[in-house]
Design an enzyme around this catalytic site. Structure first.
Site, PDB file in Angstrom:
ATOM      1  N   ARG A 261       0.851  -1.188   0.000  1.00  0.00           N
ATOM      2  CA  ARG A 261       0.000   0.000   0.000  1.00  0.00           C
ATOM      3  C   ARG A 261       0.886   1.237   0.000  1.00  0.00           C
ATOM      4  O   ARG A 261       2.089   1.173   0.269  1.00  0.00           O
ATOM      5  CB  ARG A 261      -0.915  -0.007   1.226  1.00  0.00           C
ATOM      6  CG  ARG A 261      -1.948  -1.113   1.189  1.00  0.00           C
ATOM      7  CD  ARG A 261      -2.683  -1.240   2.508  1.00  0.00           C
ATOM      8  NE  ARG A 261      -3.448  -0.037   2.840  1.00  0.00           N
ATOM      9  CZ  ARG A 261      -4.060   0.161   4.004  1.00  0.00           C
ATOM     10  NH1 ARG A 261      -3.976  -0.783   4.948  1.00  0.00           N
ATOM     11  NH2 ARG A 261      -4.738   1.260   4.227  1.00  0.00           N
ATOM     12  N   HIS A 262       0.300   2.367  -0.297  1.00  0.00           N
ATOM     13  CA  HIS A 262       0.970   3.670  -0.158  1.00  0.00           C
ATOM     14  C   HIS A 262       1.422   3.859   1.288  1.00  0.00           C
ATOM     15  O   HIS A 262       0.968   3.152   2.203  1.00  0.00           O
ATOM     16  CB  HIS A 262      -0.021   4.779  -0.520  1.00  0.00           C
ATOM     17  CG  HIS A 262      -1.316   4.641   0.237  1.00  0.00           C
ATOM     18  ND1 HIS A 262      -1.474   5.079   1.529  1.00  0.00           N
ATOM     19  CD2 HIS A 262      -2.496   4.056  -0.123  1.00  0.00           C
ATOM     20  CE1 HIS A 262      -2.700   4.796   1.945  1.00  0.00           C
ATOM     21  NE2 HIS A 262      -3.349   4.173   0.956  1.00  0.00           N
ATOM     22  N   ASN A 268      -5.703   8.505   6.765  1.00  0.00           N
ATOM     23  CA  ASN A 268      -5.529   7.268   7.545  1.00  0.00           C
ATOM     24  C   ASN A 268      -5.425   7.600   9.028  1.00  0.00           C
ATOM     25  O   ASN A 268      -6.043   6.941   9.883  1.00  0.00           O
ATOM     26  CB  ASN A 268      -4.257   6.519   7.126  1.00  0.00           C
ATOM     27  CG  ASN A 268      -4.358   5.821   5.784  1.00  0.00           C
ATOM     28  OD1 ASN A 268      -3.362   5.681   5.068  1.00  0.00           O
ATOM     29  ND2 ASN A 268      -5.550   5.382   5.416  1.00  0.00           N
ATOM     30  N   ARG A 311      -1.445   9.743  -2.803  1.00  0.00           N
ATOM     31  CA  ARG A 311      -0.630   9.035  -1.818  1.00  0.00           C
ATOM     32  C   ARG A 311       0.227   7.915  -2.420  1.00  0.00           C
ATOM     33  O   ARG A 311       1.324   7.655  -1.943  1.00  0.00           O
ATOM     34  CB  ARG A 311      -1.510   8.494  -0.687  1.00  0.00           C
ATOM     35  CG  ARG A 311      -2.723   7.668  -1.101  1.00  0.00           C
ATOM     36  CD  ARG A 311      -3.699   7.580   0.067  1.00  0.00           C
ATOM     37  NE  ARG A 311      -4.883   6.744  -0.163  1.00  0.00           N
ATOM     38  CZ  ARG A 311      -5.988   7.156  -0.723  1.00  0.00           C
ATOM     39  NH1 ARG A 311      -6.083   8.412  -1.181  1.00  0.00           N
ATOM     40  NH2 ARG A 311      -7.035   6.343  -0.836  1.00  0.00           N
ATOM     41  N   GLU A 331      -8.287   3.412  -5.422  1.00  0.00           N
ATOM     42  CA  GLU A 331      -8.999   2.761  -4.325  1.00  0.00           C
ATOM     43  C   GLU A 331     -10.489   2.635  -4.631  1.00  0.00           C
ATOM     44  O   GLU A 331     -11.042   3.376  -5.460  1.00  0.00           O
ATOM     45  CB  GLU A 331      -8.783   3.557  -3.028  1.00  0.00           C
ATOM     46  CG  GLU A 331      -9.450   2.995  -1.775  1.00  0.00           C
ATOM     47  CD  GLU A 331      -9.035   1.559  -1.414  1.00  0.00           C
ATOM     48  OE1 GLU A 331      -9.153   0.679  -2.277  1.00  0.00           O
ATOM     49  OE2 GLU A 331      -8.632   1.343  -0.256  1.00  0.00           O
ATOM     50  N   TYR A 342     -15.963   5.291  10.045  1.00  0.00           N
ATOM     51  CA  TYR A 342     -16.959   4.223  10.116  1.00  0.00           C
ATOM     52  C   TYR A 342     -18.057   4.557  11.124  1.00  0.00           C
ATOM     53  O   TYR A 342     -19.230   4.236  10.914  1.00  0.00           O
ATOM     54  CB  TYR A 342     -16.292   2.884  10.467  1.00  0.00           C
ATOM     55  CG  TYR A 342     -15.579   2.255   9.293  1.00  0.00           C
ATOM     56  CD1 TYR A 342     -16.289   1.861   8.163  1.00  0.00           C
ATOM     57  CD2 TYR A 342     -14.209   2.057   9.312  1.00  0.00           C
ATOM     58  CE1 TYR A 342     -15.650   1.291   7.072  1.00  0.00           C
ATOM     59  CE2 TYR A 342     -13.550   1.483   8.225  1.00  0.00           C
ATOM     60  CZ  TYR A 342     -14.275   1.106   7.113  1.00  0.00           C
ATOM     61  OH  TYR A 342     -13.629   0.539   6.034  1.00  0.00           O
ATOM     62  N   ALA A 354     -25.113  -1.726   8.078  1.00  0.00           N
ATOM     63  CA  ALA A 354     -25.507  -3.104   8.386  1.00  0.00           C
ATOM     64  C   ALA A 354     -25.448  -3.988   7.147  1.00  0.00           C
ATOM     65  O   ALA A 354     -25.014  -5.145   7.205  1.00  0.00           O
ATOM     66  CB  ALA A 354     -26.923  -3.122   8.970  1.00  0.00           C
ATOM     67  N   HIS A 396      -3.746   0.336  -2.860  1.00  0.00           N
ATOM     68  CA  HIS A 396      -4.600   0.678  -1.724  1.00  0.00           C
ATOM     69  C   HIS A 396      -5.140  -0.601  -1.085  1.00  0.00           C
ATOM     70  O   HIS A 396      -5.052  -1.683  -1.673  1.00  0.00           O
ATOM     71  CB  HIS A 396      -5.759   1.556  -2.191  1.00  0.00           C
ATOM     72  CG  HIS A 396      -5.318   2.771  -2.955  1.00  0.00           C
ATOM     73  ND1 HIS A 396      -5.126   3.991  -2.366  1.00  0.00           N
ATOM     74  CD2 HIS A 396      -5.005   2.931  -4.268  1.00  0.00           C
ATOM     75  CE1 HIS A 396      -4.723   4.873  -3.282  1.00  0.00           C
ATOM     76  NE2 HIS A 396      -4.645   4.247  -4.442  1.00  0.00           N
TER      77      HIS A 396
END
Length: 458
Positions: A261-262, A268, A311, A331, A342, A354, A396
């Site tokens: 990954r980057h 992040n 990135r 990504e 989230y 959900a 990503h």
């Protein structure tokens, strides 16, 4: 007879409603979404390998099965040699394969029919779309039996013949693959090689290769000397075309593929998904560590690929080597949830949150993508990776999961939960029937962006 009004009711189009998980329009009757099975082949396909032993038929079968499953075509391999081993339990010698061994011929015929019965079960009952029948199938009579079986069951047949006249390639295949074969677990190397060479001789006398004239009505690809030349005949549909394109791109040249990954990004650190932010201070440190790691690998003709996001490009810039940007490597698009945490998604879009936990692979973000979409987007990347030698892909989390799932033969259920931590490089080295994986942490701390599979309530 139906009157006009009844006829109109019977033939009028059903109402459509949007499936909340995948965001696709589906027929609806009395408020219920009609269940339908998505089929990527217009009728079941039976792929049949042809060729002498040690010509790479099982390698091709396993690789093709892995590829088709990855792109969403339910596929299963049926290796007749495995049926024979289950039937015989103990292998004695090449004498079993002699063309004048009536008992051996009878057992091999029974094993082939048992495998074909399982093919029928898989394609007709279990919902499979492609079956790969992996055996020598070296005689026109045997291939005729298979074609007749397919016609009786409504399957299309596509033959894949591997022809190799290069003794060095055959010898290498015997050493790399066949010595680990269960038939030879109690033999030393010399005994095993000698017996297997004699086994090949048993097939050579009766081998009838696919013929441009005699077999002109069959659909097939003939692969000569591990991809030096190809002969393609009578391709009937999209799936056969895809099979041909894939088989014309794979090779057996030793190489390594590096995935990472980057470096850690500003978003992040904030726990926010997606976006197009730059690297954090630790992300820049990782990029420097990656440069040293790649230099220490001492790779010849390394290609470096990135996405078109800031990135990954910042990470590649630190390497001091040319790199290629792929939009396909961007990504996953989180749609309306881009740059959210989230916890915020759970608060603002509780139903979406959900639904994603129910089926992470097929769930599509509103105005965004699913992992299923991402796999389709990444197919050209996989095809090009198969063509290349040494490649470093800086990408990503979701993208790396999809690529890794292809090489490690992971299911759609496993794919979205594969661990791909920041600041860790994965070295993938293709081996006989799979891929060896080495995970190398490059010594720079980073946040953990992995979210475990949620526990299902009882």
């Amino acid at each position: 007879m139906l009157d006009n009004e009844e006829l109109m009711v019977e033939t009028s189009p059903r109402e459509l409603t949007q499936n909340p998980l995948r965001k696709i329009w589906m027929p609806c009757k009395n408020g219920h979404i009609a269940q339908r099975r998505v089929c990527m082949t217009n009728c079941p396909t039976l792929i049949v390998t042809v060729g002498l032993p040690a010509r790479g038929k099982t390698y091709i079968s396993k690789k093709l099965t892995r590829y088709l499953n990855w792109i969403g075509v339910p596929t299963k391999e049926f290796n007749v040699g495995q049926y024979r081993r289950e039937c015989l339990k103990i292998y004695k010698s090449f004498e079993f394969f002699r063309p004048d061994n009536e008992e051996g011929l009878k057992i091999r015929r029974q094993c082939a029919m048992a495998a074909l019965n399982d093919v029928r079960q898989y394609l007709c009952v279990e919902g499979g779309q492609v079956a790969v029948f992996d055996a020598t199938n070296t005689t026109r009579e045997r291939r005729g039996t298979i074609v007749k079986f397919a016609e009786q069951n409504g399957f299309k047949v596509f033959f894949v013949e591997s022809v190799c006249e290069d003794p060095d390639v055959v010898a290498q295949n015997i050493v790399q693959v066949k010595l680990g074969n269960p038939d030879y677990i109690h033999c030393n190397t010399e005994e095993a090689i000698d017996d297997f060479v004699k086994r090949i001789k048993c097939y050579e006398s009766s081998y009838q290769p696919l013929d441009e004239v005699l077999d002109r009505d069959l659909s097939y690809i003939k692969i000569m000397d591990v991809g030096r030349r190809y002969l393609v005949n009578h391709v009937l549909d999209h799936i056969q075309s895809q099979i041909v394109y894939y088989l014309m791109n794979i090779h057996i040249t030793p190489r390594s593929i590096y995935l990472c990954r980057h470096g850690e990004s500003d978003l992040n650190i904030k726990g926010r998904i997606g976006g197009d932010s730059g690297l954090s201070a630790r992300g820049k440190e990782f990029a420097k560590s990656l440069k040293k790691f790649i230099q220490d690998q001492n790779l010849k003709d390394l290609k470096v690929w990135t996405s078109q996001m800031k990135r990954t490009i910042q990470t590649a810039e630190c390497l001091g080597v040319p790199y290629e940007q792929w939009k396909s490597l961007n990504e996953i698009d989180a749609g309306v949830c881009e740059e959210m945490m989230y916890e915020e998604i759970q608060e603002h879009y509780p139903q979406e949150f959900a639904l994603r936990d129910q089926d992470k692979y097929r769930y599509r973000y509103p105005k965004g993508e699913s992992y299923e979409d991402l796999v389709q987007r990444l197919e050209p990347v996989i095809m090009e990776l198969e063509r290349q030698t040494n490649v470093l892909v800086i990408c990503h989390q979701a993208v790396m999961r999809c690529l890794l799932a292809y090489f490690l033969d992971k299911t759609a259920d496993e794919l979205p939960y594969l661990k791909c931590p920041l600041h860790t490089a994965l070295k993938l080295t293709p081996v006989a029937y799979g891929c060896k994986v080495e995970s190398i942490y490059l010594g720079v701390d980073a946040v953990n962006t992995h979210r475990d599979r949620p526990e299902v309530g009882i």
